[in-house]
Design a protein around this motif. Structure first.
Motif, PDB file in Angstrom:
ATOM      1  N   LEU A   9       1.675  -0.512  -2.424  1.00 27.97           N
ATOM      2  CA  LEU A   9       0.656  -0.854  -1.427  1.00 27.97           C
ATOM      3  C   LEU A   9      -0.412   0.236  -1.341  1.00 27.97           C
ATOM      4  O   LEU A   9      -1.609  -0.059  -1.300  1.00 27.97           O
ATOM      5  CB  LEU A   9       1.307  -1.068  -0.064  1.00 27.97           C
ATOM      6  CG  LEU A   9       1.874  -2.461   0.193  1.00 27.97           C
ATOM      7  CD1 LEU A   9       2.867  -2.428   1.351  1.00 27.97           C
ATOM      8  CD2 LEU A   9       0.748  -3.456   0.487  1.00 27.97           C
ATOM      9  N   ALA A  10       0.019   1.492  -1.301  1.00 29.74           N
ATOM     10  CA  ALA A  10      -0.933   2.596  -1.213  1.00 29.74           C
ATOM     11  C   ALA A  10      -1.835   2.638  -2.441  1.00 29.74           C
ATOM     12  O   ALA A  10      -3.062   2.812  -2.326  1.00 29.74           O
ATOM     13  CB  ALA A  10      -0.184   3.922  -1.049  1.00 29.74           C
ATOM     14  N   LEU A  11      -1.247   2.465  -3.626  1.00 31.21           N
ATOM     15  CA  LEU A  11      -2.039   2.472  -4.862  1.00 31.21           C
ATOM     16  C   LEU A  11      -3.001   1.287  -4.906  1.00 31.21           C
ATOM     17  O   LEU A  11      -4.155   1.420  -5.329  1.00 31.21           O
ATOM     18  CB  LEU A  11      -1.105   2.441  -6.077  1.00 31.21           C
ATOM     19  CG  LEU A  11      -0.257   3.699  -6.304  1.00 31.21           C
ATOM     20  CD1 LEU A  11       0.699   3.484  -7.473  1.00 31.21           C
ATOM     21  CD2 LEU A  11      -1.143   4.907  -6.568  1.00 31.21           C
ATOM     22  N   ALA A  12      -2.517   0.119  -4.465  1.00 27.76           N
ATOM     23  CA  ALA A  12      -3.373  -1.068  -4.446  1.00 27.76           C
ATOM     24  C   ALA A  12      -4.528  -0.886  -3.465  1.00 27.76           C
ATOM     25  O   ALA A  12      -5.657  -1.308  -3.730  1.00 27.76           O
ATOM     26  CB  ALA A  12      -2.552  -2.298  -4.075  1.00 27.76           C
ATOM     27  N   GLY A  90      -0.199  -8.729  -2.390  1.00 30.21           N
ATOM     28  CA  GLY A  90      -0.826  -9.768  -3.199  1.00 30.21           C
ATOM     29  C   GLY A  90      -2.287  -9.960  -2.849  1.00 30.21           C
ATOM     30  O   GLY A  90      -3.144 -10.148  -3.731  1.00 30.21           O
ATOM     31  N   ALA A  91      -2.613  -9.891  -1.551  1.00 24.03           N
ATOM     32  CA  ALA A  91      -3.995 -10.069  -1.102  1.00 24.03           C
ATOM     33  C   ALA A  91      -4.895  -8.949  -1.618  1.00 24.03           C
ATOM     34  O   ALA A  91      -6.005  -9.196  -2.105  1.00 24.03           O
ATOM     35  CB  ALA A  91      -4.046 -10.134   0.424  1.00 24.03           C
ATOM     36  N   ILE A  92      -4.416  -7.716  -1.520  1.00 25.73           N
ATOM     37  CA  ILE A  92      -5.212  -6.586  -1.988  1.00 25.73           C
ATOM     38  C   ILE A  92      -5.454  -6.669  -3.491  1.00 25.73           C
ATOM     39  O   ILE A  92      -6.568  -6.455  -3.977  1.00 25.73           O
ATOM     40  CB  ILE A  92      -4.512  -5.254  -1.644  1.00 25.73           C
ATOM     41  CG1 ILE A  92      -4.369  -5.087  -0.136  1.00 25.73           C
ATOM     42  CG2 ILE A  92      -5.312  -4.080  -2.210  1.00 25.73           C
ATOM     43  CD1 ILE A  92      -3.495  -3.912   0.260  1.00 25.73           C
ATOM     44  N   LEU A  93      -4.406  -6.985  -4.241  1.00 25.72           N
ATOM     45  CA  LEU A  93      -4.544  -7.077  -5.697  1.00 25.72           C
ATOM     46  C   LEU A  93      -5.491  -8.205  -6.095  1.00 25.72           C
ATOM     47  O   LEU A  93      -6.327  -8.046  -6.995  1.00 25.72           O
ATOM     48  CB  LEU A  93      -3.174  -7.286  -6.340  1.00 25.72           C
ATOM     49  CG  LEU A  93      -2.220  -6.093  -6.289  1.00 25.72           C
ATOM     50  CD1 LEU A  93      -0.852  -6.487  -6.843  1.00 25.72           C
ATOM     51  CD2 LEU A  93      -2.789  -4.912  -7.065  1.00 25.72           C
ATOM     52  N   ALA A  94      -5.370  -9.340  -5.425  1.00 29.06           N
ATOM     53  CA  ALA A  94      -6.238 -10.481  -5.754  1.00 29.06           C
ATOM     54  C   ALA A  94      -7.698 -10.147  -5.503  1.00 29.06           C
ATOM     55  O   ALA A  94      -8.570 -10.423  -6.352  1.00 29.06           O
ATOM     56  CB  ALA A  94      -5.823 -11.696  -4.922  1.00 29.06           C
TER      57      ALA A  94
END
Length: 343
Positions: A9-12, A90-94
């Motif tokens: 999460l932090a990396l994303a 998933g939201a951050i990556l998308a």
């Protein structure tokens, strides 16, 4: 929360912030480079300070909206907090993937649209699987956000047009030394560049750290101020993104939509910063991209429609239209895949 998931999460979040700097902040500062008021190096220095300052002082309100205002997280947490963690990842990556693709093609897209669409996509998948009801999604908040997206480019364009009209009537028309007047406005454009960076930090950093705040806040309390720590992470990521990859979108906004001079750049930037900061005060996520492009169009139209590159605008407009549905769909797919490993 699983340690691997927490690190992911932090990396994303940093990756998303990097994208915001490469695309969103780059287009916000592009007018300064396009008018030759500032070099890219000078823009990076200014943005480094004022972006972080805006994020830390006023970024909390919009972050709260992104974190809690779209999907009823409390209802999902009641089922399993891990669902929220995976869904927000998933939201951050998308959102990040879409912005990266847009930047490859030099297109200034809305990072706000991207993350809001992605969070909405996570909520829709939860509704499909019966975790929440479709009616539980805060559609009223979405309507307000979408309405502001439609009105903000128009508002930015109108304000920029009015400012430039006044500047032209009061200064440019009444002098034979137009280059001299333009040179004097370079200082004012530097000031508005600082204003833009500050207002951008106050609003758009939430696009990177809003989902993070929603997740980490579930597993608190912490011995440090969580909001400030995440705002700092997001602000740093944005500055790194601008410094490493921002030149692509800067070129599009600064050189390809319309001819920019210091007076035009000043008008567009001041209008953009004022509208963005006003939305930050009320905690409403707004697209700096849409306002800035609308403002650039506004000052361009002051010289007639022939002064606007309609081909470039067509490409930008198409990318705007598909941002929310593409982000939502991609978010849903990534959430489904991640759930197979973490849930």
């Amino acid at each position: 929360m699983d340690l691997i998931l927490g690190i992911a999460l932090a990396l994303a979040g940093f990756y998303m912030a990097w994208n915001i700097g490469a695309n969103d902040l780059a287009n916000a500062m592009g007018t300064s480079v396009g008018s030759k008021a500032l070099t890219i190096k000078q823009v990076i220095i200014i943005a480094s300070f004022f972006e972080l300052t805006g994020a830390l002082l006023f970024g909390g309100e919009v972050t709260d909206t992104i974190a809690k205002g779209i999907v009823p997280l409390d209802s999902i947490i009641a089922v399993s907090p891990d669902i929220v963690a995976v869904g927000m990842l998933g939201a951050i990556l998308a959102a990040g993937f879409w912005i990266t693709l847009a930047t490859v093609y030099n297109l200034p897209v809305s990072t706000t649209h991207s993350i809001v669409g992605s969070v909405l996509g996570f909520g829709i998948v939860c509704a499909i699987y019966g975790i929440i009801a479709f009616s539980d999604i805060h559609w009223g908040v979405m309507v307000g956000i979408v309405a502001s997206w439609l009105l903000s480019p128009l508002l930015g364009g109108v304000i920029a047009y009015i400012i430039f009209y006044v500047v032209r009537k009061k200064f440019l028309v009444k002098t034979e030394d137009v280059p001299g007047i333009e040179k004097k406005f370079i200082f004012l454009q530097v000031v508005t560049a600082c204003f833009v960076a500050f207002s951008h930090g106050s609003n758009d950093v939430a696009n990177a750290i809003g989902p993070l705040y929603a997740v980490y806040n579930m597993y608190g309390p912490y011995s440090f101020n969580l909001m400030n720590a995440l705002l700092l992470l997001g602000g740093l990521g944005i500055v790194v993104g601008l410094a490493t990859w921002g030149y692509k979108v800067i070129d599009t906004v600064g050189n390809k939509i319309t001819e920019l001079t210091p007076t035009r750049g000043f008008s567009a930037q001041f209008a953009t910063a004022a509208v963005v900061l006003a939305h930050s005060f009320v905690g409403l996520p707004i697209s700096t991209t849409h306002i800035l492009v609308g403002a650039v169009i506004g000052v361009g139209l002051a010289g007639g429609l022939s002064g606007i590159n309609l081909k470039v605008l067509k490409s930008i407009g198409l990318s705007w239209i598909v941002t929310v549905p593409v982000s939502a769909l991609t978010s849903g797919i990534i959430f489904y895949i991640l759930a197979l490993f973490f849930l």
